[in-house]
Design a protein around this motif. Structure first.
Motif, PDB file in Angstrom:
ATOM      1  N   ARG A  60      55.415  19.222   7.082  1.00  0.00           N
ATOM      2  CA  ARG A  60      56.329  20.368   7.106  1.00  0.00           C
ATOM      3  C   ARG A  60      56.358  20.985   5.627  1.00  0.00           C
ATOM      4  O   ARG A  60      56.026  20.227   4.663  1.00  0.00           O
ATOM      5  N   SER A  61      56.302  22.185   5.335  1.00  0.00           N
ATOM      6  CA  SER A  61      56.257  22.859   4.104  1.00  0.00           C
ATOM      7  C   SER A  61      57.673  23.819   4.334  1.00  0.00           C
ATOM      8  O   SER A  61      58.026  24.314   5.166  1.00  0.00           O
ATOM      9  N   TYR A  62      58.099  23.707   2.860  1.00  0.00           N
ATOM     10  CA  TYR A  62      59.610  24.645   2.667  1.00  0.00           C
ATOM     11  C   TYR A  62      59.004  25.761   1.808  1.00  0.00           C
ATOM     12  O   TYR A  62      58.518  25.402   0.675  1.00  0.00           O
ATOM     13  N   MET A  96      64.609  20.043  -5.198  1.00  0.00           N
ATOM     14  CA  MET A  96      64.279  19.596  -4.014  1.00  0.00           C
ATOM     15  C   MET A  96      63.422  18.367  -3.857  1.00  0.00           C
ATOM     16  O   MET A  96      63.657  17.459  -3.270  1.00  0.00           O
ATOM     17  N   VAL A  97      62.306  18.610  -4.839  1.00  0.00           N
ATOM     18  CA  VAL A  97      61.495  17.237  -4.951  1.00  0.00           C
ATOM     19  C   VAL A  97      61.944  16.076  -5.453  1.00  0.00           C
ATOM     20  O   VAL A  97      61.958  14.986  -4.816  1.00  0.00           O
ATOM     21  N   VAL A  98      63.086  16.337  -6.395  1.00  0.00           N
ATOM     22  CA  VAL A  98      63.745  15.209  -6.971  1.00  0.00           C
ATOM     23  C   VAL A  98      64.802  14.685  -5.839  1.00  0.00           C
ATOM     24  O   VAL A  98      64.784  13.477  -5.851  1.00  0.00           O
ATOM     25  N   HIS A  99      65.324  15.529  -5.295  1.00  0.00           N
ATOM     26  CA  HIS A  99      66.262  15.027  -4.248  1.00  0.00           C
ATOM     27  C   HIS A  99      65.547  14.374  -2.855  1.00  0.00           C
ATOM     28  O   HIS A  99      66.036  13.364  -2.597  1.00  0.00           O
ATOM     29  N   ALA A 155      62.315  12.649   8.072  1.00  0.00           N
ATOM     30  CA  ALA A 155      62.304  14.084   8.138  1.00  0.00           C
ATOM     31  C   ALA A 155      63.488  14.664   8.320  1.00  0.00           C
ATOM     32  O   ALA A 155      63.841  15.646   7.915  1.00  0.00           O
ATOM     33  N   ARG A 156      64.430  14.077   9.026  1.00  0.00           N
ATOM     34  CA  ARG A 156      65.942  14.688   9.467  1.00  0.00           C
ATOM     35  C   ARG A 156      66.719  14.704   7.974  1.00  0.00           C
ATOM     36  O   ARG A 156      67.330  15.538   7.865  1.00  0.00           O
ATOM     37  N   LEU A 199      68.404  22.510   3.991  1.00  0.00           N
ATOM     38  CA  LEU A 199      69.353  23.401   4.148  1.00  0.00           C
ATOM     39  C   LEU A 199      70.341  23.610   3.078  1.00  0.00           C
ATOM     40  O   LEU A 199      70.701  24.776   2.584  1.00  0.00           O
ATOM     41  N   GLY A 200      70.616  22.561   2.205  1.00  0.00           N
ATOM     42  CA  GLY A 200      71.426  22.860   1.183  1.00  0.00           C
ATOM     43  C   GLY A 200      70.721  23.157  -0.014  1.00  0.00           C
ATOM     44  O   GLY A 200      71.382  23.903  -0.924  1.00  0.00           O
ATOM     45  N   HIS A 201      69.219  23.431   0.119  1.00  0.00           N
ATOM     46  CA  HIS A 201      68.689  24.031  -1.185  1.00  0.00           C
ATOM     47  C   HIS A 201      68.209  25.449  -0.778  1.00  0.00           C
ATOM     48  O   HIS A 201      67.509  26.144  -1.662  1.00  0.00           O
ATOM     49  N   GLY A 202      68.672  25.845   0.396  1.00  0.00           N
ATOM     50  CA  GLY A 202      68.192  27.228   0.861  1.00  0.00           C
ATOM     51  C   GLY A 202      66.832  27.385   1.138  1.00  0.00           C
ATOM     52  O   GLY A 202      66.159  28.490   0.999  1.00  0.00           O
ATOM     53  N   ALA A 203      66.208  26.583   1.432  1.00  0.00           N
ATOM     54  CA  ALA A 203      64.768  26.574   1.856  1.00  0.00           C
ATOM     55  C   ALA A 203      64.380  27.096   3.274  1.00  0.00           C
ATOM     56  O   ALA A 203      65.342  26.895   3.992  1.00  0.00           O
TER      57      ALA A 203
END
Length: 101
Positions: free
Chosen positions: A30-32, A43-46, A88-89, A96-100
């Motif tokens: 998957r890519s965002y 997002m990577v850190v999270h 993945a989930r 969603l939280g990062h607006g991706a």
């Protein structure tokens, strides 16, 4: 306890519940796209934090404003398992939280 590979049907059924994710050979991918490099980096850190919590790690790639993942389970011979779908989930929830998108 060993993790068992999922059948092709099980993988397809679970993928139907995760729009944007697909199977590339033996990896879930998957890519965002995010609004900025800083947002992608955050997002990577999270994602890294979730991977540590699950003790399950993906190949994670940071681009300018993109984040890409490829995941499979090494301990199952590189097959896709339920552990991959759990990651993945969790990543989808983060995205969603990062607006991706």
């Amino acid at each position: 306890m060993p993790v068992e590979p999922l059948s092709q049907k099980e993988v397809e059924d679970r993928l139907a519940e995760l729009p944007g994710w697909s199977l590339d050979k033996d990896h879930l991918i998957r890519s965002y796209r995010l609004g900025s490099h800083f947002a992608a980096t955050a997002m990577v850190v999270h994602i890294a934090q979730v991977q540590e919590e699950l003790n399950h790690h993906s190949d994670l790639t940071l681009g300018y404003n993109t984040v890409s993942l490829a995941v499979h389970t090494h301990s199952a011979g590189g097959a896709v398992t339920e552990k991959d779908f759990e990651l993945a989930r969790r990543v989808e929830d983060l995205a969603l939280g990062h607006g991706a998108h």
